[in-house]
Design a protein around this motif. Structure first.
Motif, mmCIF file in Angstrom:
data_model
loop_
_atom_site.group_PDB
_atom_site.id
_atom_site.type_symbol
_atom_site.label_atom_id
_atom_site.label_comp_id
_atom_site.label_asym_id
_atom_site.label_seq_id
_atom_site.Cartn_x
_atom_site.Cartn_y
_atom_site.Cartn_z
ATOM 1 N N ALA A 14 -24.859 -35.823 -74.751
ATOM 2 C CA ALA A 14 -26.117 -35.543 -75.460
ATOM 3 C C ALA A 14 -27.286 -35.519 -74.476
ATOM 4 N N LYS A 15 -27.213 -36.362 -73.453
ATOM 5 C CA LYS A 15 -28.267 -36.377 -72.443
ATOM 6 C C LYS A 15 -28.295 -35.065 -71.651
ATOM 7 N N ARG A 16 -27.128 -34.482 -71.483
ATOM 8 C CA ARG A 16 -27.084 -33.173 -70.785
ATOM 9 C C ARG A 16 -27.868 -32.129 -71.579
ATOM 10 N N LYS A 17 -27.748 -32.194 -72.891
ATOM 11 C CA LYS A 17 -28.480 -31.247 -73.730
ATOM 12 C C LYS A 17 -29.980 -31.494 -73.612
ATOM 13 N N ASP A 18 -30.352 -32.746 -73.493
ATOM 14 C CA ASP A 18 -31.770 -33.079 -73.322
ATOM 15 C C ASP A 18 -32.295 -32.473 -72.027
ATOM 16 N N GLU A 19 -31.453 -32.513 -70.983
ATOM 17 C CA GLU A 19 -31.856 -31.938 -69.699
ATOM 18 C C GLU A 19 -32.047 -30.426 -69.821
ATOM 19 N N ILE A 20 -31.137 -29.786 -70.538
ATOM 20 C CA ILE A 20 -31.231 -28.326 -70.735
ATOM 21 C C ILE A 20 -32.493 -27.984 -71.510
ATOM 22 N N THR A 21 -32.731 -28.763 -72.568
ATOM 23 C CA THR A 21 -33.903 -28.517 -73.414
ATOM 24 C C THR A 21 -35.196 -28.737 -72.620
ATOM 25 N N ALA A 22 -35.179 -29.753 -71.772
ATOM 26 C CA ALA A 22 -36.370 -30.068 -70.969
ATOM 27 C C ALA A 22 -36.719 -28.930 -70.020
ATOM 28 N N ARG A 23 -35.746 -28.130 -69.634
ATOM 29 C CA ARG A 23 -35.988 -26.998 -68.729
ATOM 30 C C ARG A 23 -36.265 -25.697 -69.489
ATOM 31 N N GLY A 24 -36.451 -25.833 -70.773
ATOM 32 C CA GLY A 24 -36.696 -24.648 -71.593
ATOM 33 C C GLY A 24 -37.912 -23.855 -71.145
ATOM 34 N N LYS A 25 -38.989 -24.552 -70.827
ATOM 35 C CA LYS A 25 -40.213 -23.867 -70.396
ATOM 36 C C LYS A 25 -39.992 -23.165 -69.055
ATOM 37 N N VAL A 26 -39.196 -23.774 -68.184
ATOM 38 C CA VAL A 26 -38.908 -23.154 -66.887
ATOM 39 C C VAL A 26 -38.185 -21.829 -67.094
ATOM 40 N N PHE A 27 -37.180 -21.848 -67.982
ATOM 41 C CA PHE A 27 -36.443 -20.607 -68.284
ATOM 42 C C PHE A 27 -37.381 -19.540 -68.838
ATOM 43 N N ALA A 28 -38.253 -19.982 -69.766
ATOM 44 C CA ALA A 28 -39.166 -19.033 -70.414
ATOM 45 C C ALA A 28 -40.155 -18.450 -69.402
ATOM 46 N N ASP A 29 -40.670 -19.291 -68.524
ATOM 47 C CA ASP A 29 -41.636 -18.832 -67.535
ATOM 48 C C ASP A 29 -41.005 -17.848 -66.555
ATOM 49 N N LEU A 30 -39.780 -18.144 -66.127
ATOM 50 C CA LEU A 30 -39.088 -17.241 -65.197
ATOM 51 C C LEU A 30 -38.809 -15.891 -65.850
ATOM 52 N N ASP A 31 -38.388 -15.932 -67.114
ATOM 53 C CA ASP A 31 -38.116 -14.680 -67.829
ATOM 54 C C ASP A 31 -39.403 -13.872 -67.982
ATOM 55 N N SER A 32 -40.484 -14.573 -68.321
ATOM 56 C CA SER A 32 -41.771 -13.888 -68.508
ATOM 57 C C SER A 32 -42.255 -13.265 -67.193
ATOM 58 N N ALA A 33 -42.126 -14.006 -66.097
ATOM 59 C CA ALA A 33 -42.563 -13.498 -64.794
ATOM 60 C C ALA A 33 -41.725 -12.303 -64.385
ATOM 61 N N GLY A 34 -40.451 -12.371 -64.641
ATOM 62 C CA GLY A 34 -39.569 -11.272 -64.285
ATOM 63 C C GLY A 34 -39.896 -10.023 -65.078
ATOM 64 N N GLN A 35 -40.116 -10.196 -66.386
ATOM 65 C CA GLN A 35 -40.427 -9.035 -67.232
ATOM 66 C C GLN A 35 -41.739 -8.369 -66.780
ATOM 67 N N LYS A 36 -42.699 -9.175 -66.352
ATOM 68 C CA LYS A 36 -43.968 -8.606 -65.869
ATOM 69 C C LYS A 36 -43.760 -7.789 -64.600
ATOM 70 N N MET A 37 -42.941 -8.314 -63.725
ATOM 71 C CA MET A 37 -42.669 -7.599 -62.470
ATOM 72 C C MET A 37 -41.935 -6.290 -62.760
ATOM 73 N N ILE A 38 -41.030 -6.341 -63.697
ATOM 74 C CA ILE A 38 -40.286 -5.112 -64.043
ATOM 75 C C ILE A 38 -41.228 -4.112 -64.689
ATOM 76 N N GLY A 39 -42.093 -4.626 -65.579
ATOM 77 C CA GLY A 39 -43.034 -3.745 -66.273
ATOM 78 C C GLY A 39 -44.045 -3.122 -65.323
ATOM 79 N N ALA A 40 -44.345 -3.817 -64.214
ATOM 80 C CA ALA A 40 -45.324 -3.322 -63.236
ATOM 81 C C ALA A 40 -44.675 -2.465 -62.167
ATOM 82 N N ASN A 41 -43.437 -2.093 -62.369
ATOM 83 C CA ASN A 41 -42.696 -1.267 -61.410
ATOM 84 C C ASN A 41 -42.707 -1.862 -60.008
ATOM 85 N N HIS A 42 -42.444 -3.155 -59.973
ATOM 86 C CA HIS A 42 -42.370 -3.841 -58.686
ATOM 87 C C HIS A 42 -41.299 -3.169 -57.824
ATOM 88 N N PHE A 43 -41.493 -3.165 -56.513
ATOM 89 C CA PHE A 43 -40.553 -2.454 -55.642
ATOM 90 C C PHE A 43 -39.150 -3.068 -55.706
#
Length: 242
Positions: A14-43
């Motif tokens: 159960a603690k492992r799940k807590d660790e995964i949940t705690a990193r939820g914002k990190v996952f979301a931020d990385l996905d958001s940053a990646g989508q912006k780079m893709i949308g901006a036609n990054h090289f």
């Protein structure tokens, strides 16, 4: 014990799940940053796309694996709890069978009454324990229906438990009937012995030859009337004994 160990494993998981949940914002931020780079036609849009997809896939795989392990660990704990309770129940019923295995039915009416009181106490405890047995059988059936990984073993245990329970119930009924038969016998013997003792006393009175001595006729008649009255008073007891 096994239950404590299985419970500890489940809590660590159960603690492992807590660790995964705690990193939820990190996952979301990385996905958001990646989508912006893709949308901006990054090289390096192609490389970023691969990373975003890989991140999403790995996260999904991690969550799926956690769910799978959660079920295994939960099933393991449920199995250990069931096995512990099942073994305790078998030991309890073994003690019941030992009690019912006694062949002492008493040598007197008082003995039988004491044995009957002990048996009534036994029945009360048995009745109080019935819901526990019902719950255990229901728990086992639910684990089997839920396709538990040890379903075959659990079903075998439930079947054995039900058979032992049936045996105890049959022996309980037999013991109850035997005690009742013994009570009737001891009641009959007591009443019969009382009547036989009374008859012996009456025969002594009937064979009394004191009438040969000179006494008043009225005294003889009164003695005879008392004898007949006592005979009539005991007729009912004598008939019941027969």
């Amino acid at each position: 014990d096994d239950v404590t160990g299985a419970d500890a494993i489940l809590k660590r998981h159960a603690k492992r799940k807590d660790e995964i949940t705690a990193r939820g914002k990190v996952f979301a931020d990385l996905d958001s940053a990646g989508q912006k780079m893709i949308g901006a036609n990054h090289f390096a849009a192609e490389q970023v796309t691969e990373k975003v997809s890989k991140l999403a896939e790995e996260k999904e795989a991690l969550l799926q694996l956690w769910d799978e392990r959660q079920k295994v660990f939960t099933d393991s704990l449920n199995l250990q709890v069931f096995c512990r309770d099942d073994e305790q129940m078998h030991r309890w019923m073994a003690r019941q069978e030992a009690f019912l295995g006694k062949d002492d039915l008493g040598q007197s009416l008082q003995d039988v009454e004491q044995l009957t009181e002990a048996f009534k106490d036994f029945e009360q405890k048995q009745e109080a324990h019935a819901p526990v047995m019902d719950s255990l059988e229901k728990s086992g059936a639910q684990l089997v229906e839920a396709d538990h990984f040890a379903a075959d073993n659990i079903k075998e245990r439930v079947d054995k438990l039900q058979q032992q329970r049936k045996t105890v119930m049959e022996k309980t009924s037999q013991r109850k009937g035997a005690l009742e038969d013994s009570r009737k016998l001891q009641q009959f013997l007591r009443d019969t012995n009382e009547i036989l003792g009374w008859i012996v006393d009456m025969l002594k009175v009937a064979n009394d030859e004191s009438y040969k001595t000179p006494v008043s006729l009225q005294g003889k008649l009164k003695k005879n009337e008392a004898f007949e009255a006592e005979i009539k008073a005991n007729n009912k007891s004598r008939d019941e004994a027969n």
